[in-house]
Design a protein around this motif. Structure first.
Motif, PDB file in Angstrom:
ATOM      1  N   GLY A   1       0.837  -1.210   0.000  1.00  0.00           N
ATOM      2  CA  GLY A   1       0.000   0.000   0.000  1.00  0.00           C
ATOM      3  C   GLY A   1       0.864   1.249   0.000  1.00  0.00           C
ATOM      4  N   ALA A   2       0.213   2.368  -0.244  1.00  0.00           N
ATOM      5  CA  ALA A   2       0.928   3.647  -0.350  1.00  0.00           C
ATOM      6  C   ALA A   2       1.328   4.174   1.023  1.00  0.00           C
ATOM      7  CB  ALA A   2       0.050   4.673  -1.052  1.00  0.00           C
ATOM      8  N   ASP A   3       2.426   4.904   1.069  1.00  0.00           N
ATOM      9  CA  ASP A   3       2.827   5.569   2.313  1.00  0.00           C
ATOM     10  C   ASP A   3       1.851   6.694   2.659  1.00  0.00           C
ATOM     11  OD1 ASP A   3       5.545   4.311   2.871  1.00  0.00           O
ATOM     12  OD2 ASP A   3       5.774   4.947   0.784  1.00  0.00           O
ATOM     13  N   ILE A   4       1.414   7.412   1.627  1.00  0.00           N
ATOM     14  CA  ILE A   4       0.488   8.534   1.829  1.00  0.00           C
ATOM     15  C   ILE A   4      -0.558   8.525   0.719  1.00  0.00           C
ATOM     16  CG2 ILE A   4       0.256  11.040   2.072  1.00  0.00           C
ATOM     17  CD1 ILE A   4       3.204  11.177   2.789  1.00  0.00           C
ATOM     18  N   THR A   5      -1.821   8.692   1.108  1.00  0.00           N
ATOM     19  CA  THR A   5      -2.892   8.869   0.129  1.00  0.00           C
ATOM     20  C   THR A   5      -3.541  10.231   0.367  1.00  0.00           C
ATOM     21  OG1 THR A   5      -3.297   6.495   0.075  1.00  0.00           O
ATOM     22  CG2 THR A   5      -5.033   7.919  -0.801  1.00  0.00           C
ATOM     23  N   PHE A   6      -3.589  11.032  -0.679  1.00  0.00           N
ATOM     24  CA  PHE A   6      -4.257  12.333  -0.613  1.00  0.00           C
ATOM     25  C   PHE A   6      -5.647  12.205  -1.219  1.00  0.00           C
ATOM     26  CE2 PHE A   6       0.220  13.542  -0.587  1.00  0.00           C
ATOM     27  CZ  PHE A   6       0.261  14.601   0.302  1.00  0.00           C
ATOM     28  N   GLU A   7      -6.671  12.575  -0.452  1.00  0.00           N
ATOM     29  CA  GLU A   7      -8.047  12.615  -0.969  1.00  0.00           C
ATOM     30  C   GLU A   7      -8.311  14.065  -1.355  1.00  0.00           C
ATOM     31  OE1 GLU A   7     -11.589  13.407  -1.819  1.00  0.00           O
ATOM     32  OE2 GLU A   7     -11.190  14.091   0.226  1.00  0.00           O
ATOM     33  N   VAL A   8      -8.493  14.326  -2.665  1.00  0.00           N
ATOM     34  CA  VAL A   8      -8.606  15.717  -3.129  1.00  0.00           C
ATOM     35  C   VAL A   8      -9.874  15.902  -3.966  1.00  0.00           C
ATOM     36  CG1 VAL A   8      -7.221  17.691  -3.899  1.00  0.00           C
ATOM     37  CG2 VAL A   8      -6.076  15.557  -3.364  1.00  0.00           C
ATOM     38  N   THR A   9     -10.944  15.216  -3.579  1.00  0.00           N
ATOM     39  CA  THR A   9     -12.187  15.391  -4.337  1.00  0.00           C
ATOM     40  C   THR A   9     -13.267  16.095  -3.511  1.00  0.00           C
ATOM     41  OG1 THR A   9     -13.276  13.347  -3.611  1.00  0.00           O
ATOM     42  CG2 THR A   9     -11.734  13.165  -5.464  1.00  0.00           C
ATOM     43  N   GLY A  10     -13.227  15.935  -2.197  1.00  0.00           N
ATOM     44  CA  GLY A  10     -14.286  16.506  -1.366  1.00  0.00           C
ATOM     45  C   GLY A  10     -15.602  15.765  -1.488  1.00  0.00           C
ATOM     46  N   THR A  11     -15.563  14.536  -1.998  1.00  0.00           N
ATOM     47  CA  THR A  11     -16.797  13.753  -2.146  1.00  0.00           C
ATOM     48  C   THR A  11     -16.716  12.460  -1.326  1.00  0.00           C
ATOM     49  OG1 THR A  11     -15.963  12.595  -4.096  1.00  0.00           O
ATOM     50  CG2 THR A  11     -17.162  14.651  -4.481  1.00  0.00           C
ATOM     51  N   GLN A  12     -17.853  11.780  -1.213  1.00  0.00           N
ATOM     52  CA  GLN A  12     -17.945  10.570  -0.380  1.00  0.00           C
ATOM     53  C   GLN A  12     -17.169   9.387  -0.968  1.00  0.00           C
ATOM     54  OE1 GLN A  12     -19.586   9.505   2.701  1.00  0.00           O
ATOM     55  NE2 GLN A  12     -18.350   7.732   2.143  1.00  0.00           N
ATOM     56  N   ALA A  13     -17.305   9.156  -2.261  1.00  0.00           N
ATOM     57  CA  ALA A  13     -16.840   7.888  -2.853  1.00  0.00           C
ATOM     58  C   ALA A  13     -15.405   7.504  -2.484  1.00  0.00           C
ATOM     59  CB  ALA A  13     -17.028   7.928  -4.370  1.00  0.00           C
ATOM     60  N   PRO A  14     -14.425   8.404  -2.601  1.00  0.00           N
ATOM     61  CA  PRO A  14     -13.042   7.980  -2.328  1.00  0.00           C
ATOM     62  C   PRO A  14     -12.797   7.618  -0.860  1.00  0.00           C
ATOM     63  CG  PRO A  14     -13.094  10.097  -3.473  1.00  0.00           C
ATOM     64  CD  PRO A  14     -14.489   9.794  -3.050  1.00  0.00           C
TER      65      PRO A  14
ATOM     66  N   LYS B   1      -0.356   7.328   5.954  1.00  0.00           N
ATOM     67  CA  LYS B   1      -1.135   8.547   6.184  1.00  0.00           C
ATOM     68  C   LYS B   1      -2.256   8.716   5.166  1.00  0.00           C
ATOM     69  CE  LYS B   1       3.080  10.724   7.728  1.00  0.00           C
ATOM     70  NZ  LYS B   1       4.213  11.453   7.177  1.00  0.00           N
ATOM     71  N   ILE B   2      -3.407   9.158   5.671  1.00  0.00           N
ATOM     72  CA  ILE B   2      -4.522   9.555   4.812  1.00  0.00           C
ATOM     73  C   ILE B   2      -4.700  11.058   4.991  1.00  0.00           C
ATOM     74  CG2 ILE B   2      -7.017   9.405   4.456  1.00  0.00           C
ATOM     75  CD1 ILE B   2      -6.830   6.462   5.387  1.00  0.00           C
ATOM     76  N   ALA B   3      -4.453  11.801   3.924  1.00  0.00           N
ATOM     77  CA  ALA B   3      -4.561  13.256   3.999  1.00  0.00           C
ATOM     78  C   ALA B   3      -5.855  13.700   3.323  1.00  0.00           C
ATOM     79  CB  ALA B   3      -3.358  13.916   3.326  1.00  0.00           C
ATOM     80  N   ILE B   4      -6.719  14.336   4.105  1.00  0.00           N
ATOM     81  CA  ILE B   4      -7.984  14.840   3.562  1.00  0.00           C
ATOM     82  C   ILE B   4      -7.757  16.290   3.121  1.00  0.00           C
ATOM     83  CG2 ILE B   4     -10.434  15.220   4.021  1.00  0.00           C
ATOM     84  CD1 ILE B   4      -9.635  12.275   4.293  1.00  0.00           C
ATOM     85  N   VAL B   5      -7.612  16.475   1.816  1.00  0.00           N
ATOM     86  CA  VAL B   5      -7.403  17.809   1.258  1.00  0.00           C
ATOM     87  C   VAL B   5      -8.727  18.351   0.706  1.00  0.00           C
ATOM     88  CG1 VAL B   5      -6.031  19.203  -0.348  1.00  0.00           C
ATOM     89  CG2 VAL B   5      -5.052  17.117   0.636  1.00  0.00           C
ATOM     90  N   GLY B   6      -9.587  17.455   0.222  1.00  0.00           N
ATOM     91  CA  GLY B   6     -10.878  17.859  -0.333  1.00  0.00           C
ATOM     92  C   GLY B   6     -11.689  18.613   0.703  1.00  0.00           C
ATOM     93  N   TYR B   7     -12.497  19.545   0.198  1.00  0.00           N
ATOM     94  CA  TYR B   7     -13.329  20.380   1.080  1.00  0.00           C
ATOM     95  C   TYR B   7     -14.680  19.700   1.193  1.00  0.00           C
ATOM     96  CZ  TYR B   7     -15.319  24.755   2.898  1.00  0.00           C
ATOM     97  OH  TYR B   7     -15.918  25.714   3.667  1.00  0.00           O
ATOM     98  N   HIS B   8     -14.944  19.062   2.352  1.00  0.00           N
ATOM     99  CA  HIS B   8     -16.149  18.247   2.521  1.00  0.00           C
ATOM    100  C   HIS B   8     -17.275  19.063   3.126  1.00  0.00           C
ATOM    101  CE1 HIS B   8     -14.579  14.290   1.344  1.00  0.00           C
ATOM    102  NE2 HIS B   8     -13.418  14.832   1.693  1.00  0.00           N
ATOM    103  N   GLN B   9     -18.283  19.335   2.314  1.00  0.00           N
ATOM    104  CA  GLN B   9     -19.444  20.102   2.757  1.00  0.00           C
ATOM    105  C   GLN B   9     -20.698  19.260   2.554  1.00  0.00           C
ATOM    106  OE1 GLN B   9     -19.189  23.664   4.023  1.00  0.00           O
ATOM    107  NE2 GLN B   9     -17.429  22.371   4.419  1.00  0.00           N
ATOM    108  N   GLY B  10     -21.816  19.739   3.079  1.00  0.00           N
ATOM    109  CA  GLY B  10     -23.089  19.064   2.853  1.00  0.00           C
ATOM    110  C   GLY B  10     -23.284  17.884   3.791  1.00  0.00           C
ATOM    111  N   ALA B  11     -23.903  16.822   3.285  1.00  0.00           N
ATOM    112  CA  ALA B  11     -24.290  15.679   4.119  1.00  0.00           C
ATOM    113  C   ALA B  11     -23.067  15.073   4.815  1.00  0.00           C
ATOM    114  CB  ALA B  11     -24.967  14.627   3.251  1.00  0.00           C
ATOM    115  N   PRO B  12     -23.238  14.596   6.065  1.00  0.00           N
ATOM    116  CA  PRO B  12     -22.121  13.953   6.762  1.00  0.00           C
ATOM    117  C   PRO B  12     -21.578  12.781   5.951  1.00  0.00           C
ATOM    118  CG  PRO B  12     -23.949  14.312   8.267  1.00  0.00           C
ATOM    119  CD  PRO B  12     -24.458  14.651   6.889  1.00  0.00           C
TER     120      PRO B  12
END
Ligand SMILES: [Zn+2]
Length: 316
Positions: free
Chosen positions: A199-212, A225-236
């Motif tokens: 597996g990866a050393d670091i995964t960047f989530e850069v979509t701001g959506t649920q699926a990834p 590391k899991i880095a949440i870069v996406g801007y998560h708004q709306g439904a939890p």
């Protein structure tokens, strides 16, 4: 001067206002461009928390036309990239000099200090190391910036995933070692194959959506590391927390509110951009005049083929 005010959902109106006065620690910037930020789209569509009218716009660039009495860092004629705290879609913006960075030699619509700051801070906080294996999910504008900065750190495998062929093509040109169209290929299978099942050393989530969020844990190594870069708004959002616990992932919340941190990121980003170590060439794909600002936002929501980022530009 003219300024865009958001009166209601999808309803910017351009109105006349006096050119703002500046405080002793401020400069008056004649706008060249103001980028449309993904974080403003919810507000434009009427899903923001604050009541109308609103004055968005924080990704400003332009030329200093007046400097306050206490300002020593900039003078009339300096080209600057600015983090504005709103009221950015206007012909003139009054802003603290400390929120400006030199931007000479950079195309005015590409002098995007605030998104660069976010991307630089994300890569710094995730602490990408030489030889790391990195996955970036989301090859939009912010994903592209994160990718360029990760590449400056010097990694081994850099896998970029998205659903849009044009975005993946761009990621490839920017230097991804492998791209994955997740509508056609299994990202976990690809990453497993490249990393010997680790597996990866670091995964960047850069979509701001649920699926990834359901997948990041399947492509990241134990204690990675899991880095949440996406801007998560709306439904939890839903996350597989049992897996995240068991795998001992380090969760990096790459969202920044502290002004000093944002300023440090701006300095890093603009130093690299003005030196040509980083390029935004080809990433600002759609330009609109102030009168067409609603179209600029609609385009950012609709993301037509080839879209990366839209901006509002002002005639010199
Ligand atoms: Zn922004």
């Amino acid at each position: 001067m003219r300024i865009a005010v958001l009166r209601g959902p999808r309803a910017f109106e351009v109105v006349e206002e006096d050119v703002p006065e500046i405080a002793p620690d401020e400069v008056l910037v004649k706008a060249g461009a103001c980028g449309v930020c993904a974080s403003e789209l919810d507000v434009w569509e009427g899903r923001g928390a604050a009541p109308f009218p609103l004055y968005p716009g924080h990704e400003v660039s332009g030329t200093v036309v007046r400097a306050g009495a206490e300002v020593r860092t900039f003078r009339e004629g300096d080209v600057v990239a600015v983090w504005a705290t709103g009221r950015g879609f206007a012909e003139y913006v009054a802003v603290k000099a400390e929120y400006c960075r030199p931007a000479a030699g950079v195309a005015v619509e590409e002098a995007l200090a605030e998104p660069l700051a976010c991307a630089a801070n994300a890569v710094e906080l995730a602490d990408v190391r030489l030889g790391d294996d990195v996955v970036i999910i989301g090859a939009g504008f912010m994903g592209n910036l994160v990718q360029e900065l990760v590449q400056l750190r010097g990694v081994r495998h850099l896998v970029v995933a998205d659903t849009r062929p044009d975005a993946l093509e761009r990621a490839r040109k920017l230097g991804a070692t492998r791209t994955v169209d997740v509508t056609r290929e299994s990202l976990p299978d690809v990453v497993s194959g490249l990393t010997g099942g680790v597996g990866a050393d670091i995964t960047f989530e850069v979509t701001g959506t649920q699926a990834p969020l359901a997948v990041v844990g399947d492509v990241t190594r134990m204690s990675g590391k899991i880095a949440i870069v996406g801007y998560h708004q709306g439904a939890p959002r839903e996350i597989p927390l049992a897996q995240w616990n068991w795998m001992a992932f380090q969760i990096v919340n790459a969202h920044f509110r502290d002004v000093n941190t944002i300023m440090r990121g701006m300095t890093i980003g603009m130093r690299l951009l003005t030196a040509g170590r980083l390029s935004l060439q080809g990433l600002v794909t759609h330009r609109f005049g102030l009168d067409d600002i609603n179209e600029a936002f609609a385009t950012a929501v609709d993301k037509p083929e080839g879209f990366v980022k839209s901006t509002v530009t002002f005639p010199g």
